[in-house]
Design an enzyme around this catalytic site. Structure first.
Site, short mmCIF file in Angstrom:
data_model
loop_
_atom_site.label_atom_id
_atom_site.label_comp_id
_atom_site.label_asym_id
_atom_site.label_seq_id
_atom_site.Cartn_x
_atom_site.Cartn_y
_atom_site.Cartn_z
N LYS A 289 0.85 -1.20 0.00
CA LYS A 289 0.00 0.00 0.00
C LYS A 289 0.88 1.26 0.00
O LYS A 289 2.09 1.16 0.28
CB LYS A 289 -0.89 0.00 1.25
CG LYS A 289 -0.12 -0.02 2.57
CD LYS A 289 -1.04 -0.25 3.76
CE LYS A 289 -0.26 -0.28 5.07
NZ LYS A 289 -1.12 -0.62 6.21
N TYR B 101 15.61 29.76 8.46
CA TYR B 101 14.48 30.54 9.01
C TYR B 101 14.52 30.60 10.54
O TYR B 101 14.63 29.58 11.21
CB TYR B 101 13.15 29.90 8.60
CG TYR B 101 12.83 30.02 7.14
CD1 TYR B 101 12.86 31.24 6.48
CD2 TYR B 101 12.47 28.89 6.41
CE1 TYR B 101 12.53 31.33 5.13
CE2 TYR B 101 12.13 28.98 5.07
CZ TYR B 101 12.17 30.20 4.43
OH TYR B 101 11.86 30.29 3.10
#
Ligand SMILES: *Cc1c(COP(=O)(O)O)cnc(C)c1O
Length: 378
Positions: free
Chosen positions: A31, A259
Site C-alpha cells: 500500500k 528561518y
C-alpha cells in the site's frame, strides 16, 4: 540532484528472512506505493522471493498491480459501499468486508457482473479500527453465508489486525488471539469455510508465532525496518535517500542559519546546502536534531528544514558542490537510518518512508552491493 534508491535484493532478502520465522504464506503489503518504494517494483521483488499474496488499501492500488501484470492474489482492505467495485472484482481482486451494507454492495456488483466476489470478512478483535465488533459479527457471518449459497460471493478469508504486536510480551496480543479464535469458530459454525485465516503484521510475523495461521501480512519488515521494539532480526533497509550538495560556503562564527536562526555556528564553518525539504518528506520536526552523512561523517542539520532545502554544518571539512549527502540508508557506514529520523521527528519509520515525495526520483538497484557514501572525486 537527489534520489531515493531502492535495493530490490534487500526486499527479497527481507521476505526470505520472514519466511524463516513462519510456515505461513507471506502477503507483501505494498500500500501507499509500496511504502514509497514503488508498489510494482516491490511486489515483483517480494513475489520473486516467496511472497504469495499482495496487500493494498485502495482499488486503484490493486488495479495498478494487475495492470503491471502481477497475477498473484491481491487483497484490498479499505473500500466502502457506494464505491464502484466492478473493475476490481473483474480483475480478480479480493475485497475485505467489515459490515453488512458493505457486503451487500460487493455482492450486488458481483451479481451484476455475473461472477463471484472473493471476500475476507474482517473482525474487530480489539484494535477498534476497521472490522465488525463481536456483537455485529454473527449477523455479518450469516449474511455472507446466505450470499455464498446464492453464488454471488465466496468468503476466502477471515481476518483481523493487532494493536500491540510491536511490543514483545504485551498481553493484548493473547487477548486478541482468543477473541479472534472465538469469532473464527463462529464463522465456521455458521457454515463458512475460509481458505485463509490471518492476523499478523510484520511485528507479529517475527515475534508472535501464535498469530501466524495461514498467512502473515508483512509491510514495514519487507522494507527492512525492524518492527519489534528492542529486538533486531537482521532485516536490511531497502531505501537510501541521497542528494548532491548544491552550494558550499564558509561562514564566520555566530552566523545564524535558516528561518528564524534556530541554529548559530559556534565557530567558522562550512555550510552545505542540500536540495531536499519537507515537501520531499524530510520532516521539519527534525530541524536542529537531525543529521546526514557527508564525506564520511555524520553532520548536523543547521536550523530549520525548509520546504525544498536544508543546510548542513560541515564544520572545518572541505565540501564541494556535487558531494554526496546520504539522508538515510541501511546504516552500513554510519549514515542515519529511517529509525533515526523517526526518533528525531517523534514518529514511526512508516511515516518517514511514506512521506518521501514524488518529486524525488526513484532508482532501483538489483545487486546487494551498496554505494552508500561513495565519493567520486577526480
Ligand atoms: C499496513 C497494514 C499491515 C502491514 O503492517 P506492518 O506493521 O507495516 O507490517 C498489515 N495489515 C493491515 C490491515 C495494515 O493496514
Amino acid at each position: 540532484m537527489s534520489e531515493a534508491c531502492v535495493e530490490l535484493d534487500a526486499i527479497g532478502g527481507n521476505v526470505e528472512l520472514i519466511a524463516r520465522h513462519t510456515d505461513a504464506e507471506i502477503m507483501a503489503v505494498v500500500k501507499a506505493n509500496g511504502f514509497a518504494h514503488g508498489s510494482v517494483q516491490t511486489a515483483r521483488a517480494a513475489v520473486a522471493h516467496g511472497a504469495t499474496w499482495l496487500g493494498v488499501t485502495s482499488c486503484a492500488e490493486a488495479l495498478a498491480l494487475r495492470r503491471a501484470g502481477l497475477t498473484v492474489p491481491v487483497l484490498c482492505w479499505l473500500t466502502a459501499p457506494g464505491q464502484d467495485f466492478g473493475e476490481v472484482i473483474a480483475a480478480g481482486v479480493d475485497l475485505a468486508v467489515s459490515s453488512v451494507p458493505h457486503l451487500r454492495a460487493v455482492a450486488a456488483e458481483a451479481d451484476r457482473l455475473g461472477t463471484r466476489a472473493m471476500v475476507h470478512l474482517k473482525a474487530d478483535t480489539g484494535l477498534s479500527r476497521n472490522g465488525a465488533t463481536p456483537e455485529d459479527w454473527p449477523e455479518l457471518v450469516a449474511a455472507a453465508r446466505r450470499r455464498e449459497r446464492a453464488g454471488t460471493l465466496r468468503v476466502r478469508g477471515v481476518w483481523s489486525h493487532l494493536a500491540h504486536a510491536d511490543q514483545p510480551a504485551h498481553p493484548g496480543v493473547g487477548d486478541q488471539v482468543r477473541r479472534f479464535e472465538r469469532l473464527v469458530g463462529q464463522a465456521r459454525s455458521a457454515g463458512l469455510d475460509p481458505d485463509l485465516v490471518h492476523l499478523a503484521n510484520s511485528a507479529a510475523a517475527l515475534a508472535h508465532p501464535e498469530t501466524h495461521y495461514g498467512l502473515v501480512r508483512a509491510g514495514i519488515a519487507i522494507y527492512g525496518v525492524e518492527p519489534v521494539l528492542g529486538r533486531t532480526f537482521g532485516l536490511r533497509p531497502a531505501m537510501t535517500l541521497r542528494a548532491r550538495v548544491v552550494l558550499a560556503k564558509r561562514v564566520a562564527a555566530d552566523t545564524g542559519v535558516s528561518y528564524g536562526h534556530r541554529y548559530t555556528t559556534t565557530d567558522q564553518a562550512t555550510l552545505a546546502l542540500v536540495p531536499l525539504g519537507y515537501a520531499d518528506g524530510v520532516p521539519r520536526s527534525a530541524s536542529t536534531l537531525g543529521a546526514v552523512w557527508l564525506n564520511g561523517e555524520r553532520r548536523p542539520i543547521a536550523g530549520s528544514i525548509a520546504m525544498d532545502q536544508f543546510v548542513v554544518d560541515a564544520g572545518h571539512a572541505h565540501v564541494e558542490i556535487g558531494d554526496e549527502v546520504v539522508v538515510f540508508g541501511p546504516g552500513d557506514l554510519g549514515e542515519p537510518t529511517v529509525l533515526d529520523w523517526a526518533r528525531w521527528s517523534g514518529t514511526i519509520p512508516h511515516e518517514i518512508l511514506t512521506g518521501i515525495g514524488d518529486r524525488v526520483p526513484r532508482s532501483y538497484l538489483r545487486t546487494a552491493a551498496t554505494t552508500v557514501g561513495g565519493r567520486d572525486r577526480g
